[in-house]
Scaffold this motif. Structure first.
Motif, PDB file in Angstrom:
ATOM      1  N   THR A  58       0.827  -1.198   0.000  1.00  0.00           N
ATOM      2  CA  THR A  58       0.000   0.000   0.000  1.00  0.00           C
ATOM      3  C   THR A  58       0.866   1.254   0.000  1.00  0.00           C
ATOM      4  OG1 THR A  58      -1.768  -1.146   1.185  1.00  0.00           O
ATOM      5  CG2 THR A  58      -1.793   1.261   1.254  1.00  0.00           C
ATOM      6  N   ILE A  59       0.442   2.228  -0.784  1.00  0.00           N
ATOM      7  CA  ILE A  59       1.064   3.545  -0.755  1.00  0.00           C
ATOM      8  C   ILE A  59       0.044   4.531  -0.179  1.00  0.00           C
ATOM      9  CG2 ILE A  59       0.446   3.944  -3.189  1.00  0.00           C
ATOM     10  CD1 ILE A  59       2.889   5.786  -3.369  1.00  0.00           C
ATOM     11  N   THR A  60       0.475   5.288   0.830  1.00  0.00           N
ATOM     12  CA  THR A  60      -0.380   6.282   1.470  1.00  0.00           C
ATOM     13  C   THR A  60       0.168   7.671   1.179  1.00  0.00           C
ATOM     14  OG1 THR A  60      -0.914   4.726   3.240  1.00  0.00           O
ATOM     15  CG2 THR A  60      -1.407   7.038   3.632  1.00  0.00           C
ATOM     16  N   ILE A  61      -0.689   8.552   0.700  1.00  0.00           N
ATOM     17  CA  ILE A  61      -0.275   9.856   0.200  1.00  0.00           C
ATOM     18  C   ILE A  61      -1.107  10.940   0.872  1.00  0.00           C
ATOM     19  CG2 ILE A  61      -0.054  11.289  -1.875  1.00  0.00           C
ATOM     20  CD1 ILE A  61       0.016   8.648  -3.481  1.00  0.00           C
ATOM     21  N   ALA A  62      -0.464  12.056   1.211  1.00  0.00           N
ATOM     22  CA  ALA A  62      -1.158  13.209   1.782  1.00  0.00           C
ATOM     23  C   ALA A  62      -1.098  14.383   0.819  1.00  0.00           C
ATOM     24  CB  ALA A  62      -0.544  13.596   3.121  1.00  0.00           C
ATOM     25  N   MET A  63      -2.158  15.185   0.829  1.00  0.00           N
ATOM     26  CA  MET A  63      -2.235  16.377  -0.013  1.00  0.00           C
ATOM     27  C   MET A  63      -2.738  17.545   0.812  1.00  0.00           C
ATOM     28  SD  MET A  63      -3.957  14.098  -2.894  1.00  0.00           S
ATOM     29  CE  MET A  63      -4.067  12.870  -1.593  1.00  0.00           C
ATOM     30  N   ASN A  64      -2.199  18.736   0.586  1.00  0.00           N
ATOM     31  CA  ASN A  64      -2.630  19.933   1.315  1.00  0.00           C
ATOM     32  C   ASN A  64      -2.887  21.038   0.293  1.00  0.00           C
ATOM     33  OD1 ASN A  64      -3.276  21.700   3.312  1.00  0.00           O
ATOM     34  ND2 ASN A  64      -1.186  21.989   4.070  1.00  0.00           N
ATOM     35  N   CYS A  65      -4.155  21.275  -0.007  1.00  0.00           N
ATOM     36  CA  CYS A  65      -4.545  22.245  -1.020  1.00  0.00           C
ATOM     37  C   CYS A  65      -5.212  23.457  -0.365  1.00  0.00           C
ATOM     38  CB  CYS A  65      -5.500  21.594  -2.026  1.00  0.00           C
ATOM     39  SG  CYS A  65      -4.823  20.096  -2.790  1.00  0.00           S
ATOM     40  N   SER A  66      -5.428  24.483  -1.151  1.00  0.00           N
ATOM     41  CA  SER A  66      -6.001  25.720  -0.608  1.00  0.00           C
ATOM     42  C   SER A  66      -7.474  25.572  -0.269  1.00  0.00           C
ATOM     43  CB  SER A  66      -5.809  26.862  -1.606  1.00  0.00           C
ATOM     44  OG  SER A  66      -6.421  26.539  -2.849  1.00  0.00           O
ATOM     45  N   ASP A  67      -8.184  24.679  -0.947  1.00  0.00           N
ATOM     46  CA  ASP A  67      -9.612  24.470  -0.663  1.00  0.00           C
ATOM     47  C   ASP A  67     -10.013  23.072  -1.106  1.00  0.00           C
ATOM     48  OD1 ASP A  67      -9.906  24.602  -3.457  1.00  0.00           O
ATOM     49  OD2 ASP A  67     -10.312  26.755  -3.374  1.00  0.00           O
ATOM     50  N   ILE A  68     -11.259  22.720  -0.862  1.00  0.00           N
ATOM     51  CA  ILE A  68     -11.744  21.375  -1.164  1.00  0.00           C
ATOM     52  C   ILE A  68     -11.761  21.105  -2.664  1.00  0.00           C
ATOM     53  CG2 ILE A  68     -14.158  22.127  -1.162  1.00  0.00           C
ATOM     54  CD1 ILE A  68     -12.742  18.695  -0.024  1.00  0.00           C
ATOM     55  N   THR A  69     -11.989  22.149  -3.461  1.00  0.00           N
ATOM     56  CA  THR A  69     -11.978  21.959  -4.919  1.00  0.00           C
ATOM     57  C   THR A  69     -10.590  21.556  -5.407  1.00  0.00           C
ATOM     58  OG1 THR A  69     -13.756  23.578  -5.190  1.00  0.00           O
ATOM     59  CG2 THR A  69     -12.442  23.054  -7.137  1.00  0.00           C
ATOM     60  N   GLY A  70      -9.572  22.237  -4.869  1.00  0.00           N
ATOM     61  CA  GLY A  70      -8.206  21.868  -5.226  1.00  0.00           C
ATOM     62  C   GLY A  70      -7.879  20.445  -4.831  1.00  0.00           C
ATOM     63  N   LEU A  71      -8.391  20.013  -3.681  1.00  0.00           N
ATOM     64  CA  LEU A  71      -8.155  18.641  -3.241  1.00  0.00           C
ATOM     65  C   LEU A  71      -8.829  17.643  -4.171  1.00  0.00           C
ATOM     66  CD1 LEU A  71      -7.053  16.665  -1.108  1.00  0.00           C
ATOM     67  CD2 LEU A  71      -9.193  16.966   0.145  1.00  0.00           C
ATOM     68  N   GLN A  72     -10.035  17.940  -4.578  1.00  0.00           N
ATOM     69  CA  GLN A  72     -10.748  17.041  -5.493  1.00  0.00           C
ATOM     70  C   GLN A  72     -10.023  16.927  -6.833  1.00  0.00           C
ATOM     71  OE1 GLN A  72     -14.559  18.982  -5.339  1.00  0.00           O
ATOM     72  NE2 GLN A  72     -15.334  17.648  -3.688  1.00  0.00           N
ATOM     73  N   LEU A  73      -9.456  18.034  -7.296  1.00  0.00           N
ATOM     74  CA  LEU A  73      -8.684  17.988  -8.544  1.00  0.00           C
ATOM     75  C   LEU A  73      -7.421  17.146  -8.367  1.00  0.00           C
ATOM     76  CD1 LEU A  73      -9.063  21.696  -9.720  1.00  0.00           C
ATOM     77  CD2 LEU A  73     -10.143  19.661 -10.715  1.00  0.00           C
ATOM     78  N   LYS A  74      -6.823  17.215  -7.167  1.00  0.00           N
ATOM     79  CA  LYS A  74      -5.649  16.384  -6.877  1.00  0.00           C
ATOM     80  C   LYS A  74      -6.027  14.903  -6.901  1.00  0.00           C
ATOM     81  CE  LYS A  74      -1.950  18.932  -6.007  1.00  0.00           C
ATOM     82  NZ  LYS A  74      -0.680  18.745  -6.754  1.00  0.00           N
ATOM     83  N   TYR A  75      -7.191  14.593  -6.336  1.00  0.00           N
ATOM     84  CA  TYR A  75      -7.661  13.212  -6.350  1.00  0.00           C
ATOM     85  C   TYR A  75      -7.894  12.729  -7.782  1.00  0.00           C
ATOM     86  CZ  TYR A  75      -8.490  13.032  -1.278  1.00  0.00           C
ATOM     87  OH  TYR A  75      -8.355  13.009   0.077  1.00  0.00           O
ATOM     88  N   GLU A  76      -8.478  13.596  -8.596  1.00  0.00           N
ATOM     89  CA  GLU A  76      -8.742  13.231  -9.985  1.00  0.00           C
ATOM     90  C   GLU A  76      -7.438  12.938 -10.739  1.00  0.00           C
ATOM     91  OE1 GLU A  76     -10.918  15.027 -14.011  1.00  0.00           O
ATOM     92  OE2 GLU A  76     -10.660  16.282 -12.232  1.00  0.00           O
ATOM     93  N   ALA A  77      -6.430  13.816 -10.550  1.00  0.00           N
ATOM     94  CA  ALA A  77      -5.139  13.607 -11.210  1.00  0.00           C
ATOM     95  C   ALA A  77      -4.468  12.336 -10.698  1.00  0.00           C
ATOM     96  CB  ALA A  77      -4.239  14.818 -10.982  1.00  0.00           C
ATOM     97  N   LEU A  78      -4.622  12.064  -9.400  1.00  0.00           N
ATOM     98  CA  LEU A  78      -4.014  10.863  -8.832  1.00  0.00           C
ATOM     99  C   LEU A  78      -4.628   9.603  -9.431  1.00  0.00           C
ATOM    100  CD1 LEU A  78      -1.827  10.351  -6.674  1.00  0.00           C
ATOM    101  CD2 LEU A  78      -3.667  10.016  -5.027  1.00  0.00           C
ATOM    102  N   SER A  79      -5.932   9.643  -9.713  1.00  0.00           N
ATOM    103  CA  SER A  79      -6.595   8.489 -10.322  1.00  0.00           C
ATOM    104  C   SER A  79      -6.086   8.231 -11.735  1.00  0.00           C
ATOM    105  CB  SER A  79      -8.114   8.717 -10.345  1.00  0.00           C
ATOM    106  OG  SER A  79      -8.628   8.786  -9.038  1.00  0.00           O
ATOM    107  N   MET A  80      -5.643   9.268 -12.407  1.00  0.00           N
ATOM    108  CA  MET A  80      -5.077   9.095 -13.746  1.00  0.00           C
ATOM    109  C   MET A  80      -3.669   8.513 -13.666  1.00  0.00           C
ATOM    110  SD  MET A  80      -6.441  12.639 -15.522  1.00  0.00           S
ATOM    111  CE  MET A  80      -5.729  12.221 -17.110  1.00  0.00           C
ATOM    112  N   ILE A  81      -2.924   8.904 -12.631  1.00  0.00           N
ATOM    113  CA  ILE A  81      -1.573   8.375 -12.465  1.00  0.00           C
ATOM    114  C   ILE A  81      -1.624   6.898 -12.084  1.00  0.00           C
ATOM    115  CG2 ILE A  81       0.543   8.529 -11.100  1.00  0.00           C
ATOM    116  CD1 ILE A  81      -0.047  11.532 -10.775  1.00  0.00           C
TER     117      ILE A  81
END
Length: 273
Positions: A58-81
């Motif tokens: 398992t790989i566990t990753i943390a993200m710290n964005c300016s708002d929830i929208t930025g976090l959701q975009l990070k999740y979307e990009a991570l799903s592509m990776i």
């Protein structure tokens, strides 16, 4: 910890640290061996040969964005990776000489913390081979360059190769003997994980591993002959008929070979850990 690199098989690389992902945990090392015992009677058990199985980590990753929208975009990009439709490579930035061929197993777990823009992701990776492999192969070395004199980092020379004594060489020209070194944790077997032995411009080829007695013969002339496990490809065509139906296994550590009937011989190998 150091960043994790993801490399898709089209050559595109993703450095998670540079993309704003912070890897909290990943432990890909080690193999998944199973042990089995055959019980003959009340008092007698026979231990059967251990077998390597696929493994998961398992790989566990943390993200710290300016708002929830930025976090959701990070999740979307991570799903592509981390796309479970394909196999891809993953390796640690500070030990780039080994990699794991993996895919995504199951459903990634994305966990936002309220609407703060902070969140984590936990992704289970499936490694079908069960082993890490060297990022590069010995086929990239010229016959004039000993492997432990090649630029540091290609095979993790300081970590995995012997530093003293004879240098391992993986290709010879107009020579009948070659000593190669397998620094991996497992032997390379023709019926399992193995490399390719490439021979050029010869006839009546004989390859024999004096270390374990395996032997391969080809009766006839050839421009290019590749021995891939039990498969013998001669000038682009499969030719099993004109062989001795033999194969070559490579043990851990040093292997002493004699090769007759070829001008140039190269061992194109990866090693497994």
């Amino acid at each position: 910890m150091s960043s994790v690199i993801v490399e898709h098989k089209n050559g595109k690389k993703f450095d998670l640290d540079k993309l704003g992902y912070r890897v909290q945990m990943i432990s890909p090392f080690g193999s998944n061996w199973t042990q089995s015992v055959l019980q003959l009677n009340r008092y007698t058990n026979i231990v059967q040969q251990p077998k390597a199985q696929p493994k998961t980590f398992t790989i566990t990753i943390a993200m710290n964005c300016s708002d929830i929208t930025g976090l959701q975009l990070k999740y979307e990009a991570l799903s592509m990776i981390f796309n479970g439709e394909y196999y891809f490579y993953i390796y640690l930035a500070n030990i780039p000489h080994i990699r794991w061929e993996v895919s995504v197993s199951g459903e990634p777990q994305y966990t936002p913390v309220g609407t703060t823009g902070y969140g984590t992701a936990s992704i289970t990776l499936y490694c079908a081979k069960g082993f890490a492999e060297t990022t590069h192969s010995t086929g990239e070395l010229g016959y004039e360059i000993p492997a432990n004199q090649y630029p540091l980092g290609l095979f993790g020379i300081g970590t995995h190769f012997e530093n003293g004594g004879e240098n391992p060489v993986y290709a010879v020209e107009n020579d009948t003997s070659i000593n190669i070194f397998n620094p991996g944790t497992i032997a390379l077997r023709a019926k399992g994980l193995h490399g390719i032995i490439k021979c050029q411009d010869g006839a009546n080829l004989i390859i024999e591993n004096n270390t374990n007695g395996t032997r391969f013969e080809y009766n006839g002339s050839f421009g290019v002959l590749n021995l891939d496990g039990y498969m013998c490809m001669v000038d682009g065509h499969l030719d099993y008929k004109n062989t001795n139906h033999g194969h070559i296994d490579i043990e851990r550590g040093w292997n002493s070979f004699n090769v007759y009937g070829a001008t140039y011989v190269s061992f194109d190998l990866r090693f497994y850990y």
